[in-house]
Design a protein around this motif. Sequence first.
Motif, mmCIF file in Angstrom:
data_model
loop_
_atom_site.group_PDB
_atom_site.id
_atom_site.type_symbol
_atom_site.label_atom_id
_atom_site.label_comp_id
_atom_site.label_asym_id
_atom_site.label_seq_id
_atom_site.Cartn_x
_atom_site.Cartn_y
_atom_site.Cartn_z
ATOM 1 N N GLN A 28 0.784 -0.979 0.066
ATOM 2 C CA GLN A 28 0.047 -0.039 -0.074
ATOM 3 C C GLN A 28 0.870 1.215 -0.202
ATOM 4 O O GLN A 28 0.081 2.328 -1.347
ATOM 5 C CB GLN A 28 -0.664 0.122 0.717
ATOM 6 C CG GLN A 28 -2.004 -1.071 1.031
ATOM 7 C CD GLN A 28 -3.376 -0.943 2.275
ATOM 8 O OE1 GLN A 28 -2.737 -0.044 2.937
ATOM 9 N NE2 GLN A 28 -4.499 -1.501 1.754
ATOM 10 N N PRO A 29 2.037 1.016 0.664
ATOM 11 C CA PRO A 29 2.675 2.461 0.561
ATOM 12 C C PRO A 29 3.717 3.041 -0.436
ATOM 13 O O PRO A 29 3.487 4.266 -0.956
ATOM 14 C CB PRO A 29 3.902 2.849 1.698
ATOM 15 C CG PRO A 29 3.000 1.285 2.650
ATOM 16 C CD PRO A 29 1.955 0.576 2.025
ATOM 17 N N LYS A 32 1.252 4.629 -3.327
ATOM 18 C CA LYS A 32 0.788 5.463 -3.332
ATOM 19 C C LYS A 32 1.964 6.535 -3.196
ATOM 20 O O LYS A 32 1.296 7.085 -3.959
ATOM 21 C CB LYS A 32 0.495 5.996 -1.832
ATOM 22 C CG LYS A 32 -0.989 5.423 -1.280
ATOM 23 C CD LYS A 32 -1.249 5.514 0.585
ATOM 24 C CE LYS A 32 -2.401 4.695 1.034
ATOM 25 N NZ LYS A 32 -2.538 5.466 2.533
ATOM 26 N N LEU A 33 3.132 5.575 -3.019
ATOM 27 C CA LEU A 33 4.290 6.200 -3.668
ATOM 28 C C LEU A 33 4.298 5.933 -5.787
ATOM 29 O O LEU A 33 5.222 7.791 -5.742
ATOM 30 C CB LEU A 33 5.629 5.965 -2.766
ATOM 31 C CG LEU A 33 6.909 6.619 -3.129
ATOM 32 C CD1 LEU A 33 5.963 7.605 -2.747
ATOM 33 C CD2 LEU A 33 7.749 5.875 -2.373
#
Length: 424
Positions: A28-29, A32-33
């Motif tokens: 998930q990070p 988003k990145l």
Amino acid sequence: MINNLLQTGLLACLVVSSLIVLILLIRQPLRKLVGAGISYQFWAILPLSLIAMFFPHHQYLDMTEKLNTPVNQLIPGATLLEIQPASVWPVILVSAWLIGSLAMLALFGMQHLHFLRRLSKLTRVDGVYLASDVDTGPALAGCFRPKIIVPADFFERYSKAEQALIIRHELVHKCRGDVIANTLFALLQCLLWFNPFVHVAARCFRLDQELACDASVIAQEPQARRTYAEAMLKTQLSVTPSALACHWPSRHPLKERIMQLQKNSPGKLKRISAYMVLSCLCGVSAYSAWAATPVSPVFTPAQSGQVDGKSEVDSYLIAMDINVAGIKSSPRVMVKQGSQASIAVQSDDKQAKWDFSFTLTPTPGDKYKDAVTIDMIVKKNDELIAKPKLITGLNQKARMQKETPDKQQDFDISMTANLVKKAE
């Protein structure tokens, strides 16, 4: 063989679980990145690491220098996941494992058959296949000849723009080989059916797959975000088809997919940086998985005792389990035929020191096949306790015991001899 199968399976399960935890923490990070596409590609770390586990992991040992040296000093982790051959538990565990795998395979097979029955007769129209009912599709099915399957009311339910986006979505699945990826993940679920991490990962993998596909379509048609979201809303009543197909099931988080449509593609520099980091992580993970596998020793020919490059005597690897007065030890020793090897075991209070000396000689082939004679001398504090002698087969466990009323001179020794270098 069963022990090796169980050891390999347990090790693979540990590696898979560790990698899944890593992926679930990062996905998930990472999305988003750098976007959904690169986040989905991070799942490649799983098959790459599993493949790396099956690469040869040898350590070459010089018999000249290493004879009479405990093998656990030569090969780190030589006793990793060691299971006693006499135990019935490995057979029970492997049997339960296989039964569970077959049951899981049968479940997926029944699910796929149910999906095929729902398709009934397919009608080809403009490069897509119309199902016989309105609750099947859109989906991509078939490993080797994938077909884009749409509901029977596809041309009535969706507008022309929505139809084009849905077909493009399925074509992205087809170009990337996502049906094969789903099939392989289903097989992993069958093999590791008892591991809850694998089933959680399967759902997350499919979601990441769909999000990456959405991102690819929007990257090609950035002005069609609203139309694409409307097509998703119209598809939410679809039933869940086979685990071996790519589909738009209702259990996919719709809000997350629509929110993802609003994000722009990452810049070129960010993508390059992300690919470099992911490549390093894949390499480190694959190497770690390979390094975690047990070492297979490869013994090079000893120079001493050779004439014209030919060994004059046999050499053996001896696995011992020693239990004396509550003291336990499991040394591994390499020894030449006719040469004496010695093992010393000392109590924690240093009040008792046991010495075990033994010599191995091959038995005559006309009497015993693939057997050796073990002559042993057992001493405690330099006092002779016993001089047992027995004949045992290669790769078979031999056991020598002695019991006394005061328990002060009791010993229990198991030995397994393996031939590592045959005389020529």
